[in-house]
Design an enzyme around this catalytic site. Structure first.
Site, PDB file in Angstrom:
ATOM      1  N   LYS A  35       8.919   6.364 -24.438  1.00 36.30           N
ATOM      2  CA  LYS A  35       8.042   6.846 -25.505  1.00 36.30           C
ATOM      3  C   LYS A  35       6.680   7.269 -24.958  1.00 36.30           C
ATOM      4  CE  LYS A  35      10.352   4.095 -29.031  1.00 36.30           C
ATOM      5  NZ  LYS A  35      11.328   5.121 -29.250  1.00 36.30           N
ATOM      6  N   CYS A  36       6.709   8.033 -23.894  1.00 36.06           N
ATOM      7  CA  CYS A  36       5.509   8.441 -23.173  1.00 36.06           C
ATOM      8  C   CYS A  36       5.435   9.965 -23.177  1.00 36.06           C
ATOM      9  CB  CYS A  36       5.609   7.912 -21.735  1.00 36.06           C
ATOM     10  SG  CYS A  36       4.314   8.448 -20.598  1.00 36.06           S
ATOM     11  N   GLY A  37       4.247  10.507 -23.089  1.00 33.05           N
ATOM     12  CA  GLY A  37       4.106  11.948 -22.978  1.00 33.05           C
ATOM     13  C   GLY A  37       4.767  12.516 -21.734  1.00 33.05           C
ATOM     14  N   THR A  39       7.692  11.358 -20.586  1.00 33.06           N
ATOM     15  CA  THR A  39       9.128  11.070 -20.680  1.00 33.06           C
ATOM     16  C   THR A  39      10.011  12.283 -20.371  1.00 33.06           C
ATOM     17  OG1 THR A  39       8.729   9.236 -22.181  1.00 33.06           O
ATOM     18  CG2 THR A  39      10.952  10.140 -22.179  1.00 33.06           C
TER      19      THR A  39
END
Length: 163
Positions: A35-37, A39
């Site tokens: 859930k990371c930019g 990803t």
């Protein structure tokens, strides 16, 4: 000394992962999060894995939830997300801490390596990358923002591939 020496870690799907199986191979170790930019880097990591696997290379994903809780899922949820969303086939470990007092032994070994800017020590964010030579030593370290298929990462992988 190999970064794999005396390191015990489990596979994402449970059970011990034998890191000694990577001796003799080039490996890209990456702390990952769902859930990371950053990803979407999973796509490039999977392409690297597919491109170089036949030449003695693998990506090893290491889920970590230490950066703003961006890997909150269970092992099953992480595996399903990676497979269904990005078609990930490379091996993944259990979720671990990469910084702090509970830093996993694998990362205690990795963080001593410097990147091109001289950064050593704590992992800065999700998707920090380490190229490991066939003898188990760190060949290169890259910041999280460095794309997996950037020329510098590809060059380091190709230089580390077994003869």
């Amino acid at each position: 000394m190999s970064v794999y020496d005396a390191v015990e870690i489990d596979r994402l799907q449970g059970g011990p992962a034998d890191l000694s199986q990577y001796l003799g191979k080039a490996v890209l170790i990456v702390n990952v999060a769902s859930k990371c930019g950053l990803t979407p880097q999973y796509e490039g990591l999977e392409r690297l894995h597919e491109t170089y696997a036949a030449r003695g290379f693998t990506v090893l994903g290491v889920p970590c939830n230490q950066f703003m809780g961006q890997e909150p899922g269970t092992s099953e949820e992480i595996a399903e997300f990676c497979s269904a969303t990005y078609g990930v086939t490379f091996p993944m470990t259990e979720k671990v801490d990469v910084n702090g007092e509970s830093r996993h032994a694998l990362y205690r070994n990795l963080v001593t390596a410097a990147d091109a800017e001289g950064h050593t020590g704590d992992i800065r964010w999700n998707f920090e990358k380490f190229v490991i030579s066939p003898d188990g030593t760190v060949a290169a370290r890259f910041s999280p923002q460095t794309e997996p298929e950037s020329p510098e990462v590809i060059s380091a992988i190709e230089a580390a591939l077994p003869a």
